[in-house]
Design a protein around this motif. Sequence first.
Motif, PDB file in Angstrom:
ATOM      1  N   PRO A   1      21.140  10.182 -11.986  1.00  0.00           N
ATOM      2  CA  PRO A   1      21.518   9.208 -13.011  1.00  0.00           C
ATOM      3  C   PRO A   1      20.466   8.098 -13.089  1.00  0.00           C
ATOM      4  O   PRO A   1      19.892   7.700 -12.076  1.00  0.00           O
ATOM      5  CB  PRO A   1      22.864   8.666 -12.506  1.00  0.00           C
ATOM      6  CG  PRO A   1      22.871   8.941 -11.046  1.00  0.00           C
ATOM      7  CD  PRO A   1      22.088  10.196 -10.855  1.00  0.00           C
ATOM      8  N   ASN A   2      20.221   7.637 -14.302  1.00  0.00           N
ATOM      9  CA  ASN A   2      19.346   6.477 -14.485  1.00  0.00           C
ATOM     10  C   ASN A   2      17.888   6.752 -14.132  1.00  0.00           C
ATOM     11  O   ASN A   2      17.195   5.884 -13.588  1.00  0.00           O
ATOM     12  CB  ASN A   2      19.875   5.298 -13.653  1.00  0.00           C
ATOM     13  CG  ASN A   2      19.643   3.961 -14.314  1.00  0.00           C
ATOM     14  OD1 ASN A   2      19.237   3.912 -15.466  1.00  0.00           O
ATOM     15  ND2 ASN A   2      19.886   2.892 -13.587  1.00  0.00           N
ATOM     16  N   THR A   3      17.400   7.980 -14.426  1.00  0.00           N
ATOM     17  CA  THR A   3      15.996   8.319 -14.153  1.00  0.00           C
ATOM     18  C   THR A   3      15.145   8.110 -15.401  1.00  0.00           C
ATOM     19  O   THR A   3      15.528   8.511 -16.497  1.00  0.00           O
ATOM     20  CB  THR A   3      15.858   9.786 -13.699  1.00  0.00           C
ATOM     21  OG1 THR A   3      16.566   9.967 -12.477  1.00  0.00           O
ATOM     22  CG2 THR A   3      14.394  10.156 -13.489  1.00  0.00           C
ATOM     23  N   THR A   4      13.977   7.511 -15.224  1.00  0.00           N
ATOM     24  CA  THR A   4      13.039   7.283 -16.325  1.00  0.00           C
ATOM     25  C   THR A   4      11.657   7.779 -15.910  1.00  0.00           C
ATOM     26  O   THR A   4      11.176   7.466 -14.814  1.00  0.00           O
ATOM     27  CB  THR A   4      12.962   5.788 -16.680  1.00  0.00           C
ATOM     28  OG1 THR A   4      14.273   5.318 -17.018  1.00  0.00           O
ATOM     29  CG2 THR A   4      12.028   5.546 -17.856  1.00  0.00           C
ATOM     30  N   ILE A   5      11.030   8.564 -16.774  1.00  0.00           N
ATOM     31  CA  ILE A   5       9.667   9.063 -16.533  1.00  0.00           C
ATOM     32  C   ILE A   5       8.694   8.135 -17.249  1.00  0.00           C
ATOM     33  O   ILE A   5       8.812   7.892 -18.449  1.00  0.00           O
ATOM     34  CB  ILE A   5       9.490  10.495 -17.058  1.00  0.00           C
ATOM     35  CG1 ILE A   5      10.553  11.438 -16.471  1.00  0.00           C
ATOM     36  CG2 ILE A   5       8.082  11.002 -16.759  1.00  0.00           C
ATOM     37  CD1 ILE A   5      10.435  11.702 -15.002  1.00  0.00           C
ATOM     38  N   ILE A   6       7.702   7.640 -16.522  1.00  0.00           N
ATOM     39  CA  ILE A   6       6.700   6.735 -17.092  1.00  0.00           C
ATOM     40  C   ILE A   6       5.306   7.262 -16.768  1.00  0.00           C
ATOM     41  O   ILE A   6       5.038   7.683 -15.641  1.00  0.00           O
ATOM     42  CB  ILE A   6       6.875   5.307 -16.544  1.00  0.00           C
ATOM     43  CG1 ILE A   6       8.239   4.743 -16.968  1.00  0.00           C
ATOM     44  CG2 ILE A   6       5.754   4.385 -17.030  1.00  0.00           C
ATOM     45  CD1 ILE A   6       8.541   3.361 -16.437  1.00  0.00           C
ATOM     46  N   GLY A   7       4.429   7.257 -17.768  1.00  0.00           N
ATOM     47  CA  GLY A   7       3.064   7.727 -17.559  1.00  0.00           C
ATOM     48  C   GLY A   7       2.566   8.508 -18.752  1.00  0.00           C
ATOM     49  O   GLY A   7       2.780   8.113 -19.906  1.00  0.00           O
ATOM     50  N   SER A   8       1.936   9.637 -18.488  1.00  0.00           N
ATOM     51  CA  SER A   8       1.336  10.432 -19.572  1.00  0.00           C
ATOM     52  C   SER A   8       1.543  11.918 -19.321  1.00  0.00           C
ATOM     53  O   SER A   8       2.130  12.318 -18.307  1.00  0.00           O
ATOM     54  CB  SER A   8      -0.154  10.109 -19.687  1.00  0.00           C
ATOM     55  OG  SER A   8      -0.798  10.298 -18.442  1.00  0.00           O
ATOM     56  N   GLN A   9       1.044  12.730 -20.234  1.00  0.00           N
ATOM     57  CA  GLN A   9       1.268  14.176 -20.176  1.00  0.00           C
ATOM     58  C   GLN A   9       0.805  14.766 -18.854  1.00  0.00           C
ATOM     59  O   GLN A   9      -0.282  14.451 -18.361  1.00  0.00           O
ATOM     60  CB  GLN A   9       0.540  14.872 -21.324  1.00  0.00           C
ATOM     61  CG  GLN A   9       0.825  16.367 -21.413  1.00  0.00           C
ATOM     62  CD  GLN A   9       0.143  17.019 -22.604  1.00  0.00           C
ATOM     63  OE1 GLN A   9      -0.949  16.630 -22.988  1.00  0.00           O
ATOM     64  NE2 GLN A   9       0.788  18.009 -23.189  1.00  0.00           N
ATOM     65  N   THR A  10       1.632  15.626 -18.296  1.00  0.00           N
ATOM     66  CA  THR A  10       1.301  16.300 -17.042  1.00  0.00           C
ATOM     67  C   THR A  10       0.472  17.557 -17.305  1.00  0.00           C
ATOM     68  O   THR A  10       0.169  17.896 -18.443  1.00  0.00           O
ATOM     69  CB  THR A  10       2.584  16.649 -16.269  1.00  0.00           C
ATOM     70  OG1 THR A  10       3.403  17.498 -17.085  1.00  0.00           O
ATOM     71  CG2 THR A  10       3.363  15.386 -15.922  1.00  0.00           C
ATOM     72  N   ALA A  11       0.121  18.258 -16.216  1.00  0.00           N
ATOM     73  CA  ALA A  11      -0.802  19.395 -16.307  1.00  0.00           C
ATOM     74  C   ALA A  11      -0.246  20.565 -17.098  1.00  0.00           C
ATOM     75  O   ALA A  11      -1.001  21.427 -17.554  1.00  0.00           O
ATOM     76  CB  ALA A  11      -1.194  19.851 -14.907  1.00  0.00           C
TER      77      ALA A  11
ATOM     78  N   ILE B   1       3.274  22.082 -22.191  1.00  0.00           N
ATOM     79  CA  ILE B   1       3.865  20.822 -22.637  1.00  0.00           C
ATOM     80  C   ILE B   1       3.895  19.825 -21.484  1.00  0.00           C
ATOM     81  O   ILE B   1       3.553  18.650 -21.640  1.00  0.00           O
ATOM     82  CB  ILE B   1       5.298  21.053 -23.155  1.00  0.00           C
ATOM     83  CG1 ILE B   1       5.274  22.010 -24.353  1.00  0.00           C
ATOM     84  CG2 ILE B   1       5.964  19.729 -23.518  1.00  0.00           C
ATOM     85  CD1 ILE B   1       6.645  22.520 -24.737  1.00  0.00           C
ATOM     86  N   GLY B   2       4.302  20.306 -20.314  1.00  0.00           N
ATOM     87  CA  GLY B   2       4.450  19.439 -19.164  1.00  0.00           C
ATOM     88  C   GLY B   2       5.748  18.665 -19.209  1.00  0.00           C
ATOM     89  O   GLY B   2       6.668  18.988 -19.968  1.00  0.00           O
ATOM     90  N   ILE B   3       5.844  17.629 -18.399  1.00  0.00           N
ATOM     91  CA  ILE B   3       7.012  16.756 -18.368  1.00  0.00           C
ATOM     92  C   ILE B   3       6.741  15.600 -19.327  1.00  0.00           C
ATOM     93  O   ILE B   3       5.795  14.831 -19.128  1.00  0.00           O
ATOM     94  CB  ILE B   3       7.288  16.231 -16.951  1.00  0.00           C
ATOM     95  CG1 ILE B   3       7.332  17.397 -15.952  1.00  0.00           C
ATOM     96  CG2 ILE B   3       8.579  15.425 -16.930  1.00  0.00           C
ATOM     97  CD1 ILE B   3       8.323  18.489 -16.277  1.00  0.00           C
ATOM     98  N   VAL B   4       7.536  15.492 -20.333  1.00  0.00           N
ATOM     99  CA  VAL B   4       7.304  14.484 -21.378  1.00  0.00           C
ATOM    100  C   VAL B   4       7.800  13.124 -20.889  1.00  0.00           C
ATOM    101  O   VAL B   4       8.967  12.978 -20.529  1.00  0.00           O
ATOM    102  CB  VAL B   4       8.026  14.868 -22.681  1.00  0.00           C
ATOM    103  CG1 VAL B   4       7.801  13.796 -23.753  1.00  0.00           C
ATOM    104  CG2 VAL B   4       7.540  16.234 -23.175  1.00  0.00           C
TER     105      VAL B   4
END
Length: 546
Positions: free
Chosen positions: A468-478, A512-515
């Motif tokens: 719960p409450n997870t946020t992905i921050i950054g840029s396109q993965t491999a 696509i990777g992890i958006v």
Amino acid sequence: MKKITLFFLLVFTQITFSQAKITETEKLAATCKVWGFLKYYHPKVVKGELNWDQQLLDILPKIDKAQTKAEFSLILENWIDDLGVVPEIAPIAIPKDVAFFDKNFDLSWFNNKLFSKKFSKKLKFIEENRFQSNEEFGMGFDGFKNVRNYFDLDYNNKNSRLLMLFAYWNVIEYYFPYKYVMDQKWDLSFDQALPSILDAKTETDFYIALKKLTTKLNDSHVETSIYGMSGRGSNFFPAKGKVIDEKLVVTEILGDSLAEADNIKIGTVITKIKGKTIKELILENRELICASNEDKYLDKVIIPILRSNSENVEVEFLKDGKYETKAMIWTNYHDSHRNEFKKGAMKKREKFKLLDNNIGYVDMGVIKVRHIPDMIETLKSTKAIVFDMRNYPNETWKEISDFLNAQEKEFCKYTEPYLNYPGRYIWTEGRKCGFENKDHYKGKVIVLLNEKSLSQSEWTAMCFQTAPNTTIIGSQTAGTDGNAIDIDFKGFHSRYTGLGVFYPDRRETQRIGIVPDIEVKPTIKGIQEGRDEVLDRALLFVETGK
């Protein structure tokens, strides 16, 4: 009258087919497909009752002499007949619990215009009465059906080169789960590679041609190394870098003294090497580097750009709006990477720590399973934990996800080869994480990702997204997920992804990777000021919620 017309039409068609000329590429491409199909489908071949590689070497001279489509098709037809009768076992029942994923599967080439209708029917019969295997797909799976047979071929021999090409092409055709998302059709890649394979004057020429073919997989797992060939050379620039706005920006110093001698610091901007712009260097490496997406390609291309065959390298720098060219001396790996060997030169990375404002930080590239209990004890009362996964984790996903989740959840699904129907894939049971845990972590979960987040990093991020409450921050993965299958030969080594990985709702991740939920990329200014802009953005999000 209609019957007479139909009769003459059939006669005309047969005459046209028998006289139609055929090109070398057409013959070899079709032979490659037939040989590979029989290798995986024909009962006698699959059981190992025949030396199938030798069969190809024996048939190639006959294929070479064929001048027309009719002659070519007859050679292939006689070849199949000589293998003996295929027992009729059709229809083969498919288990009720099997769900096919068929975006990769295509045997429509049976109806190739080069084949007679009789030959096409023979292929279809073999498909319907194919060998039924007891083999299970796993980490040790060998798509070559005995990769050792190809370990030490004589690539100065044209037919041996064709054998290796056919074997590799068919492994990808039948056992690469992401063939359907390549930039171009695998058939076209064969056609483009063939002239260089045929014309190779040395073993190195052949290896380079094969390496170029491997890049067509558009898979960041793919690394094709040619033994005894140092790529772009054995002399190195004394720092790492990152491509930003078609410039190369220094991000890490590898050799203090060498960098200092040329006033190279973190944030130094390079615009040309040996008279070529960074844009030109990026372009000239495209045929030799395989990547799932552009961000990962720009990450991989740094290695050959910062290597040289010669010690004397002219480099153009940009500082305060002015360009300056320096004649540098690039050195061997040990000298250029001296910080790796000098005690105390490399800054020790903390496994986890408490930041200001009661925020936890975990370096996923350093922390190991044995450190997790201490990490949990230290950070369990924080208002947020930042998991930095701009690296490669150490298989800590389960212990951490058990801490983050309130209950068990599925975080991915797989596709794997259905070995009783080569080329077809099936959905398999995915993986789950977490358990019923009232004491799970209650704060915000932040995951930092970028182009260096590859494979296990991406898979682990998918796992953490269930919290719960997870946020992905950054840029396109491999953009490459699933186990990597390594294939090793005397002259070269390569690898490819062997397993399809999807979200539980079957959304794709390959290429696509992890958006990210919040996209942030480093800037030249930020690097020069010594800031971690991705981490800074994560801390801002913790405080503001946006």
